[in-house]
Enzyme design. Structure first.
Site, mmCIF file in Angstrom:
data_model
loop_
_atom_site.group_PDB
_atom_site.id
_atom_site.type_symbol
_atom_site.label_atom_id
_atom_site.label_comp_id
_atom_site.label_asym_id
_atom_site.label_seq_id
_atom_site.Cartn_x
_atom_site.Cartn_y
_atom_site.Cartn_z
ATOM 1 N N ASP A 83 -33.761 -20.645 62.338
ATOM 2 C CA ASP A 83 -33.388 -20.312 63.708
ATOM 3 C C ASP A 83 -33.945 -18.945 64.088
ATOM 4 O OD1 ASP A 83 -32.268 -20.011 66.154
ATOM 5 O OD2 ASP A 83 -30.189 -20.141 65.500
ATOM 6 N N ASP A 297 -37.467 -20.045 70.812
ATOM 7 C CA ASP A 297 -36.292 -20.239 69.970
ATOM 8 C C ASP A 297 -36.411 -21.526 69.157
ATOM 9 O OD1 ASP A 297 -33.838 -20.339 68.780
ATOM 10 O OD2 ASP A 297 -32.686 -20.569 70.626
#
Ligand SMILES: *[C@@H]1O[C@H](CO)[C@@H](O)[C@H](O)[C@H]1NC(C)=O
Ligand SMILES: *[C@@H]1O[C@H](CO)[C@@H](O)[C@H](O)[C@H]1NC(C)=O
Ligand SMILES: *[C@@H]1O[C@H](CO)[C@@H](O)[C@H](O)[C@H]1NC(C)=O
Ligand SMILES: *[C@@H]1O[C@H](CO)[C@@H](O)[C@H](O)[C@H]1NC(C)=O
Ligand SMILES: *[C@@H]1O[C@H](CO)[C@@H](O)[C@H](O)[C@H]1NC(C)=O
Ligand SMILES: *[C@@H]1O[C@H](CO)[C@@H](O)[C@H](O)[C@H]1NC(C)=O
Ligand SMILES: *[C@@H]1O[C@H](CO)[C@@H](O)[C@H](O)[C@H]1NC(C)=O
Ligand SMILES: *[C@@H]1O[C@H](CO)[C@@H](O)[C@H](O)[C@H]1NC(C)=O
Ligand SMILES: *[C@@H]1O[C@H](CO)[C@@H](O)[C@H](O)[C@H]1NC(C)=O
Ligand SMILES: *[C@@H]1O[C@H](CO)[C@@H](O)[C@H](O)[C@H]1NC(C)=O
Ligand SMILES: *[C@@H]1O[C@H](CO)[C@@H](O)[C@H](O)[C@H]1NC(C)=O
Ligand SMILES: *[C@@H]1O[C@H](CO)[C@@H](O)[C@H](O)[C@H]1NC(C)=O
Length: 442
Positions: A83, A297
């Site tokens: 992430d 992201d």
């Protein structure tokens, strides 16, 4: 409506778990630093599995990218979600379970001699967790206490600790992470999951990238077989051609809606085919609250644009596909909360003739085309037709104040995050082939 969390932990695809370290000496930073190469795979993770920070800046979907690494001494195999939108790495810890499956859904600290909990008097606990969605506190044993919250309003608790993380053949000692209690896993019936935790890779001081002090990292995600490659350290781009760069945007003043640890870039416009959408520059510049930030992201699956921009893109895409695609005959249908442009498609569809959508950044254009533009809604049929939705969604419907470029749009793109030069490099690439080559398999 928030989609239901599911008990299915459906593995879409597994690739070569071949931990071939690809050693390239970095000449500029540290002649001993090696590039670490890890195979990536994407898999469906139960919707409630990953924590959701309460700052409304990010939204997780359930196809995630994972890597297999080891943690502890002796090493325990774990599978971690990558992430780039969060800071703290964490593992589901459980001292009582026996480690039979490998990789195991839990990390057992009691079986590791290198596990060391962080006392709450440590500066790591007192100052470096201040910007966390929920800052760390002190537990009754004077250990640093961390809390993660989830979209379904549950939470998990644990200790900040340090451990040895193994990437391929290289070990990194004293990596700070959150060792979280595992009650959460049982609530999602995710006990068959092999995913043990998450690697936080944003720009925050406790993120993995910051702790490892790596000058750059890169990845290439295949669009066809849910595989890919992650490189930590410098790399050799001769196989992808030249990269074009866009600078990372940093702001000095904290603003409520601006995530200063995110990989923020400057979006300048959007094209459908070659037609630049008629959108004023002001739509893309963050306002005095920080709303309007654009970030990459990997923790988000699709791409979300602020409402006014999304609506113009949607209109133009409908116009340019008028005659080739049939809009879903149900104006109330919205896929995954924010994706409201869906089509009925008979058969498997041939998307090669679709108009491309290009995100125009300062210095580089990111072109999304073909089947990357449409995502089949699992299990949904209308008559003889399958339903596919446009892979760009409306941030406003998520309650998010930013442009978020998720991993689906980053497929078949060599992406380099250069932390020294503070820039992001992009090149279109065929990632299944590049991955095999980088991993030494082709
Ligand atoms: C998560 O995955 C399941 C299984 O494929 C799917 O039914 C569900 O809609 C997904 N949820 C989200 C939020 O993507
Ligand atoms: C971890 O995985 C490696 C490679 O798949 C395997 O050789 C090793 O036995 C595993 N270790 C444990 C403790 O399961
Ligand atoms: C884990 O943390 C949650 C959140 O505080 C708590 O409700 C739960 O009881 C804890 N589970 C265990 C096994 O300690
Ligand atoms: C597991 O044991 C370690 C070491 O005794 C302790 O620090 C940690 O809090 C425990 N974790 C859980 C989830 O019980
Ligand atoms: C560890 O796992 C066992 C069995 O899955 C569970 O009963 C127990 O609550 C877990 N302990 C913690 C601290 O999460
Ligand atoms: C977990 O990993 C094992 C060994 O690699 C594999 O056989 C099993 O299918 C995996 N389970 C899931 C749910 O991915
Ligand atoms: C980069 O790759 C090319 C071809 O794969 C090779 O000839 C060259 O030596 C490599 N450069 C470095 C610095 O590894
Ligand atoms: C672009 O949008 C502005 C404001 O909505 C409008 O005044 C202008 O005519 C538009 N230009 C074109 C070429 O459509
Ligand atoms: C779509 O095309 C029609 C006809 O060419 C035009 O009148 C309309 O303004 C277009 N809509 C958008 C949103 O661009
Ligand atoms: C699609 O094309 C038809 C005829 O070519 C036209 O009547 C209709 O208005 C168009 N729709 C849009 C959304 O542009
Ligand atoms: C859709 O596909 C089905 C089966 O493949 C076929 O029988 C049907 O004629 C198709 N319908 C249209 C409108 O093309
Ligand atoms: C898809 O359509 C394009 C033209 O739009 C055509 O060139 C191509 O051969 C088609 N591919 C398949 C698999 O039908």
């Amino acid at each position: 409506m928030r989609p239901q969390s599911t008990n299915t932990h459906l593995k879409l695809f597994i690739i070569l778990i071949l931990q071939t370290p690809f050693g390239i000496t970095t000449t500029h930073y540290n002649s001993k630093a090696k590039t670490l190469t890890l195979p990536l795979k994407s898999q469906v993770i139960s919707n409630g599995y990953l924590p959701r920070p309460p700052n409304k800046l990010r939204f997780h979907h359930n196809v995630s990218l994972t890597v297999s690494i080891t943690v502890g001494t002796p090493p325990q195999n774990v599978s971690m979600v990558i992430d780039t939108g969060s800071e703290l790495s964490w593992l589901h810890c459980n001292n009582t379970t026996t480690n039979q499956v490998t990789p195991h859904p839990f990390f057992s600290p009691t079986r590791s001699s290198s596990y060391s909990p962080i006392p709450c008097s440590s500066p790591t606990c007192t100052t470096r967790t201040r910007d966390f969605p929920i800052p760390a506190s002190c537990d009754s044993n004077n250990l640093c206490h961390a809390t993660l919250s989830y979209a379904d309003a549950s939470s998990s608790e644990g200790n900040l600790a340090s451990e040895t993380f193994g990437f391929g053949s290289s070990n990194s000692p004293n990596i700070v992470f959150g060792c979280m209690n595992s009650s959460f896993s049982s609530t999602t019936s995710d006990s068959d999951s092999n995913t043990t935790g998450l690697l936080g890779m944003n720009l925050g001081s406790l993120s993995l990238v910051s702790q490892l002090k790596i000058p750059k990292f890169s990845y290439c995600i295949s669009g066809s077989d849910f595989s890919g490659v992650l490189l930590l350290g410098a790399s050799n781009f001769s196989w992808v051609g030249s990269l074009n760069y866009t600078p990372l945007v940093q702001i000095s003043t904290p603003l409520p809606y601006f995530d200063r640890s995110a990989y923020t870039v400057r979006l300048k416009g959007i094209k459908v085919s070659d037609k630049l959408l008629n959108l004023s520059d002001t739509f893309f510049v963050p306002d005095h609250t920080g709303a309007g930030q654009t970030m990459f992201d990997l923790g988000t699956q699709f791409t979300f644009l602020l409402g006014p921009v999304y609506n113009v893109l949607k209109g133009e895409f409908i116009n340019q596909t008028n005659g080739t695609l049939r809009v879903l005959d149900d104006p109330n249908f919205v896929f995954q909360i924010a994706m409201d442009l869906c089509y009925q498609i008979n058969g498997s569809g041939n998307f090669s003739g679709l108009p491309s959508v290009s995100l125009v950044f300062d210095g580089v254009e990111m072109r999304v085309s073909g089947e990357q533009l449409l995502y089949q809604v699992p299990g949904l049929v209308r008559g003889n037709d399958s339903v596919y939705c446009f892979t760009f969604g409306n941030s406003d419907l998520l309650g998010v104040e930013s442009f978020i470029i998720g991993h689906h749009q980053q497929q078949n793109m060599w992406m380099e995050f250069d932390l020294v030069e503070s820039r992001v490099g992009l090149a279109h690439a065929q990632c299944d082939l590049v991955g095999q080559r980088v991993l030494g398999l082709g």
